[in-house]
Design an enzyme around this catalytic site. Structure first.
Site, PDB file in Angstrom:
ATOM      1  N   CYS A 116      -1.443  33.543   7.940  1.00  0.00           N
ATOM      2  CA  CYS A 116      -2.700  33.528   8.672  1.00  0.00           C
ATOM      3  C   CYS A 116      -2.518  34.302   9.977  1.00  0.00           C
ATOM      4  CB  CYS A 116      -3.113  32.093   8.975  1.00  0.00           C
ATOM      5  SG  CYS A 116      -4.702  32.008   9.823  1.00  0.00           S
TER       6      CYS A 116
ATOM      7  N   HIS B  62      -8.632   7.889  -3.566  1.00  0.00           N
ATOM      8  CA  HIS B  62      -8.914   6.488  -3.870  1.00  0.00           C
ATOM      9  C   HIS B  62     -10.019   6.332  -4.917  1.00  0.00           C
ATOM     10  CE1 HIS B  62      -6.878   5.909   0.080  1.00  0.00           C
ATOM     11  NE2 HIS B  62      -6.399   4.847  -0.539  1.00  0.00           N
TER      12      HIS B  62
ATOM     13  N   ARG C  20      -5.485  26.775   4.643  1.00  0.00           N
ATOM     14  CA  ARG C  20      -6.394  27.200   5.688  1.00  0.00           C
ATOM     15  C   ARG C  20      -7.785  27.309   5.061  1.00  0.00           C
ATOM     16  NH1 ARG C  20      -9.807  27.491   9.139  1.00  0.00           N
ATOM     17  NH2 ARG C  20      -9.619  28.794  10.988  1.00  0.00           N
TER      18      ARG C  20
ATOM     19  N   HIS D   9       0.834  -1.215   0.000  1.00  0.00           N
ATOM     20  CA  HIS D   9       0.000   0.000   0.000  1.00  0.00           C
ATOM     21  C   HIS D   9       0.867   1.263   0.000  1.00  0.00           C
ATOM     22  CE1 HIS D   9      -2.932   2.843   2.226  1.00  0.00           C
ATOM     23  NE2 HIS D   9      -3.219   2.841   0.935  1.00  0.00           N
TER      24      HIS D   9
ATOM     25  N   TYR E  87     -10.626  37.540  13.323  1.00  0.00           N
ATOM     26  CA  TYR E  87      -9.506  38.268  12.736  1.00  0.00           C
ATOM     27  C   TYR E  87      -9.468  39.735  13.157  1.00  0.00           C
ATOM     28  CZ  TYR E  87      -9.319  33.964  10.112  1.00  0.00           C
ATOM     29  OH  TYR E  87      -9.255  32.639   9.777  1.00  0.00           O
TER      30      TYR E  87
HETATM   31  C1  HEM Z   1     -15.920  27.179  15.095  1.00  0.00           C
HETATM   32  C2  HEM Z   1     -16.659  24.594  19.053  1.00  0.00           C
HETATM   33  C3  HEM Z   1     -21.182  23.771  17.649  1.00  0.00           C
HETATM   34  C4  HEM Z   1     -20.357  26.205  13.616  1.00  0.00           C
HETATM   35  C5  HEM Z   1     -15.751  26.550  16.294  1.00  0.00           C
HETATM   36  C6  HEM Z   1     -14.535  26.574  17.048  1.00  0.00           C
HETATM   37  C7  HEM Z   1     -14.735  25.853  18.159  1.00  0.00           C
HETATM   38  C8  HEM Z   1     -16.083  25.367  18.107  1.00  0.00           C
HETATM   39  C9  HEM Z   1     -13.735  25.575  19.270  1.00  0.00           C
HETATM   40  C10 HEM Z   1     -13.283  27.320  16.682  1.00  0.00           C
HETATM   41  C11 HEM Z   1     -12.513  26.584  15.680  1.00  0.00           C
HETATM   42  C12 HEM Z   1     -11.370  27.428  15.173  1.00  0.00           C
HETATM   43  O1  HEM Z   1     -11.572  28.609  14.807  1.00  0.00           O
HETATM   44  O2  HEM Z   1     -10.266  26.903  15.132  1.00  0.00           O
HETATM   45  C13 HEM Z   1     -17.965  24.173  19.033  1.00  0.00           C
HETATM   46  C14 HEM Z   1     -18.574  23.410  20.078  1.00  0.00           C
HETATM   47  C15 HEM Z   1     -19.840  23.188  19.705  1.00  0.00           C
HETATM   48  C16 HEM Z   1     -20.030  23.804  18.390  1.00  0.00           C
HETATM   49  C17 HEM Z   1     -17.903  22.942  21.364  1.00  0.00           C
HETATM   50  C18 HEM Z   1     -20.807  22.419  20.538  1.00  0.00           C
HETATM   51  C19 HEM Z   1     -22.091  22.364  20.278  1.00  0.00           C
HETATM   52  C20 HEM Z   1     -21.361  24.364  16.433  1.00  0.00           C
HETATM   53  C21 HEM Z   1     -22.560  24.310  15.649  1.00  0.00           C
HETATM   54  C22 HEM Z   1     -22.303  25.002  14.509  1.00  0.00           C
HETATM   55  C23 HEM Z   1     -20.957  25.470  14.587  1.00  0.00           C
HETATM   56  C24 HEM Z   1     -23.837  23.586  16.048  1.00  0.00           C
HETATM   57  C25 HEM Z   1     -23.159  25.262  13.329  1.00  0.00           C
HETATM   58  C26 HEM Z   1     -24.096  24.416  12.940  1.00  0.00           C
HETATM   59  C27 HEM Z   1     -19.105  26.709  13.695  1.00  0.00           C
HETATM   60  C28 HEM Z   1     -18.500  27.552  12.671  1.00  0.00           C
HETATM   61  C29 HEM Z   1     -17.217  27.832  13.106  1.00  0.00           C
HETATM   62  C30 HEM Z   1     -17.055  27.154  14.372  1.00  0.00           C
HETATM   63  C31 HEM Z   1     -19.152  28.043  11.389  1.00  0.00           C
HETATM   64  C32 HEM Z   1     -16.186  28.673  12.403  1.00  0.00           C
HETATM   65  C33 HEM Z   1     -15.393  27.711  11.543  1.00  0.00           C
HETATM   66  C34 HEM Z   1     -14.148  28.315  10.969  1.00  0.00           C
HETATM   67  O3  HEM Z   1     -13.926  29.524  11.083  1.00  0.00           O
HETATM   68  O4  HEM Z   1     -13.378  27.520  10.409  1.00  0.00           O
HETATM   69  N1  HEM Z   1     -16.681  25.808  16.948  1.00  0.00           N
HETATM   70  N2  HEM Z   1     -18.857  24.385  18.026  1.00  0.00           N
HETATM   71  N3  HEM Z   1     -20.417  25.079  15.758  1.00  0.00           N
HETATM   72  N4  HEM Z   1     -18.202  26.503  14.696  1.00  0.00           N
HETATM   73 FE1  HEM Z   1     -18.547  25.431  16.354  1.00  0.00          FE
HETATM   74  N1  MTE Z   2     -11.183  32.102   1.171  1.00  0.00           N
HETATM   75  C1  MTE Z   2     -12.252  31.306   1.208  1.00  0.00           C
HETATM   76  N2  MTE Z   2     -13.152  31.401   0.213  1.00  0.00           N
HETATM   77  N3  MTE Z   2     -12.447  30.418   2.218  1.00  0.00           N
HETATM   78  C2  MTE Z   2     -11.545  30.318   3.250  1.00  0.00           C
HETATM   79  O1  MTE Z   2     -11.742  29.491   4.146  1.00  0.00           O
HETATM   80  N4  MTE Z   2      -9.499  31.181   4.273  1.00  0.00           N
HETATM   81  C3  MTE Z   2      -8.757  32.440   4.439  1.00  0.00           C
HETATM   82  C4  MTE Z   2      -8.185  32.890   3.109  1.00  0.00           C
HETATM   83  N5  MTE Z   2      -9.189  32.852   2.073  1.00  0.00           N
HETATM   84  C5  MTE Z   2     -10.424  31.168   3.260  1.00  0.00           C
HETATM   85  C6  MTE Z   2     -10.257  32.044   2.156  1.00  0.00           C
HETATM   86  C7  MTE Z   2      -7.692  32.397   5.411  1.00  0.00           C
HETATM   87  S1  MTE Z   2      -8.134  32.622   7.031  1.00  0.00           S
HETATM   88  C8  MTE Z   2      -6.376  32.301   5.049  1.00  0.00           C
HETATM   89  S2  MTE Z   2      -5.149  32.382   6.187  1.00  0.00           S
HETATM   90  C9  MTE Z   2      -5.993  32.116   3.629  1.00  0.00           C
HETATM   91  O2  MTE Z   2      -7.123  32.027   2.782  1.00  0.00           O
HETATM   92  C10 MTE Z   2      -5.183  30.854   3.467  1.00  0.00           C
HETATM   93  O3  MTE Z   2      -4.802  30.696   2.147  1.00  0.00           O
HETATM   94  P1  MTE Z   2      -4.179  29.318   1.651  1.00  0.00           P
HETATM   95  O4  MTE Z   2      -5.088  28.201   2.078  1.00  0.00           O
HETATM   96  O5  MTE Z   2      -4.021  29.458   0.190  1.00  0.00           O
HETATM   97  O6  MTE Z   2      -2.846  29.192   2.363  1.00  0.00           O
HETATM   98 MO    MO Z   3      -6.243  32.773   8.302  1.00  0.00          MO
END
Ligand code: HEM
Ligand code: MTE
Ligand code: MO
Length: 464
Positions: A184, A65, A137, A40, A319
């Site tokens: 980032c 895959h 990211r 593999h 941010y």
């Molecule tokens: C982001 C925890 C439920 C939507 C996050 C993050 C944490 C977290 C720790 C931050 C991640 C990061 O920025 O690295 C939780 C916990 C939940 C929960 C403990 C327990 C119920 C939900 C639900 C939704 C949701 C129900 C929507 C249906 C999101 C979204 C983000 C997020 C949209 C931002 C994602 C991103 O920026 O990449 N959550 N979450 N979360 N969560 Fe939750």
């Molecule tokens: N654009 C879209 N549409 N969706 C994303 O999640 N992430 C942003 C940005 N543009 C993001 C995005 C963030 S937080 C960062 S740091 C950069 O893309 C990362 O770019 P890269 O994945 O090409 O390194």
């Molecule tokens: Mo980012």
């Protein structure tokens, strides 16, 4: 057609290790893949994760895959079929099932969405980060985009929606190439999480990479759409990546920045001379040299100009920088400006904290970058926690004053005296405005875990 023996899932499940042989299912077929374990390309340990059960959930994670030649290999190991009484498994129905394959060297923070960084040992080996190693990211699944059907929609000053095909952008606008680093805001969050956990992605020092981007200038496209310089608003971008509620990723930059003849904000379709990879925004992404990664919107499909910043979560509720005293109870997001340009940054990529060094000659390596086009003019390195300093040698591309969008790599050839027990290697960079990095990480802590640019420190034991 040959008729195969029938098995229940329970019988398959008994074949879950090499001693009992390794069986897996795919659809209704049963395979004995014991003799394939050593062959593999992804290693034996990965297959063993699926041993005795279905491949589908794992192949949803590793979607490469889903190609014919892989199916052909699998068919060689077919030994039977599931009995017709067996209920079908719920389909994985995984929104990430169409994410692209990625390089195994990347250190994965989260698989879904895919967030990964190159290991320190590789990060500063290339001035232009190879596309496969460039940090990734993603907030959401990578959208599947048909480049023929793709259109970039721009709202004109009169409110009309103009649409541009990829061909339009490639043929009707001059192509510009800009070497620009993307970082980032959460780069080096792991050090902030060690002070107090923010529960957000624990990026090490690799949420930063450098590439040469090729594309049309946003300025040219906006002018074509009817915009003139000299307006005090914002340009908002929307991506094609959506969550389950249909919300797309979005961000904005000041209109002045978009129109500046000195910045070359791009609508990029090329990365290091190759077609923009899917993870990095295929077929089109925004490149805003000198600005935080979050504004470099990938898979960009819609551009609007208006008096307000983007209403997106990532512009309004993420941010942004806050004092260490601000908590989730007291935070007022409207009080802090969205991060755009970033502060002076540097980090040590070699030696890594996982190694030891020997007395004698030592090579210390790393990267340095500053936002807003400020050139890095110096990197100071200490082997003793900041008591004594030496100046590193910088390498990189010459860029115009105020347009130093690319990082510098640096190297220090130094000497570890015999008898040294441990090195506490520290680096700090200086930019052309004599901005320097702060010493301690603790006072930089903030609820979002962004903007860590404290002196980077690596402790390594010295072994005779
Ligand atoms: C982001 C925890 C439920 C939507 C996050 C993050 C944490 C977290 C720790 C931050 C991640 C990061 O920025 O690295 C939780 C916990 C939940 C929960 C403990 C327990 C119920 C939900 C639900 C939704 C949701 C129900 C929507 C249906 C999101 C979204 C983000 C997020 C949209 C931002 C994602 C991103 O920026 O990449 N959550 N979450 N979360 N969560 Fe939750
Ligand atoms: N654009 C879209 N549409 N969706 C994303 O999640 N992430 C942003 C940005 N543009 C993001 C995005 C963030 S937080 C960062 S740091 C950069 O893309 C990362 O770019 P890269 O994945 O090409 O390194
Ligand atoms: Mo980012």
């Amino acid at each position: 057609t040959t008729s195969f023996p029938r098995f229940t899932r329970e019988e398959v499940a008994r074949h879950h290790n090499e001693a009992n042989r390794v069986w897996v299912t795919y659809g209704n077929d049963v395979f004995d893949v014991t003799n394939f374990l050593e062959l593999h390309p992804g290693g034996k340990s990965k297959i063993l994760l699926a041993a005795g059960g279905a491949l589908e959930p794992f192949w949803a994670l590793y979607a490469m895959h889903k190609q014919d030649h892989v199916q052909e290999i699998l068919q060689e190991y077919k030994i039977g079929e599931l009995s017709p009484e067996e209920p079908p498994l719920p389909s994985p129905d995984d929104p990430y099932a169409n994410d692209p394959p990625r390089h195994p060297a990347l250190r994965v923070n989260t698989l879904k969405p895919y967030n990964a960084e190159p290991p320190p040992e590789l990060l500063a080996e290339y001035f232009l980060t190879p596309n496969q190693l460039f940090f990734k990211r993603n907030h959401l699944p990578v959208p599947v985009v048909d480049p023929e059907a793709y259109r970039l929609c721009i709202q004109s000053p009169s409110g009309q929606t103009l649409s541009f095909s990829l061909q339009d952008l490639k043929q009707n606008f001059p192509k510009y190439e800009v070497t620009a680093t993307i970082q980032c805001a959460g780069n080096r969050r792991a050090e902030l999480n060690a002070v107090q956990n923010t529960n957000r992605l624990g990026w090490n020092i690799g949420a930063i990479s450098n590439a040469c981007w090729g594309g049309a200038r946003l300025r040219d496209v906006l002018m074509q759409a009817g915009y003139q310089p000299g307006y005090d608003g914002h340009v908002s971008f929307e991506g094609l990546d959506k969550d389950h509620s249909g919300t797309v990723y979005g961000a904005s930059i000041p209109f002045q920045k978009a129109m500046s003849p000195d910045v070359d904000v791009l609508l990029a379709y090329e990365m290091n001379g190759e077609e923009l990879p899917r993870d990095h925004g295929f077929p089109l992404r925004v490149i805003v040299p000198g600005v935080v990664g979050a504004r470099h919107v990938k898979w960009v499909a819609r551009i609007t100009v208006g008096p307000e910043e983007s209403k997106s979560h990532w512009q309004q509720k993420d941010y942004k920088g806050f004092s260490s005293s601000v908590t989730w109870e007291t935070v007022d997001f409207s009080k802090a400006p969205a991060i755009q340009e970033m502060p002076i940054q540097s980090a040590i990529t070699e030696p890594s904290s996982k190694t030891s060094v020997s007395p004698g000659e030592l090579k210390v390596k790393g990267y340095a970058w500053s936002g807003g086009g400020q050139r890095v003019i110096r990197v100071d390195v200490s082997l003793d926690g900041g008591k004594n300093w030496q100046e590193a040698t910088l390498t990189g591309e010459e860029q115009l004053p105020g347009q130093a969008w690319a990082w510098k790599l640096w190297q220090l050839d130094t000497f570890v005296p015999p008898g040294t027990k441990e090195l506490n290697i520290v680096c700090k960079a200086v930019d052309t405005s004599y901005n320097v990095q702060p010493e301690r990480v603790e006072p930089l802590w903030n609820i979002l875990g962004v903007l860590n640019n404290a002196w980077h420190q690596v402790r390594v034991p010295v072994e005779e």
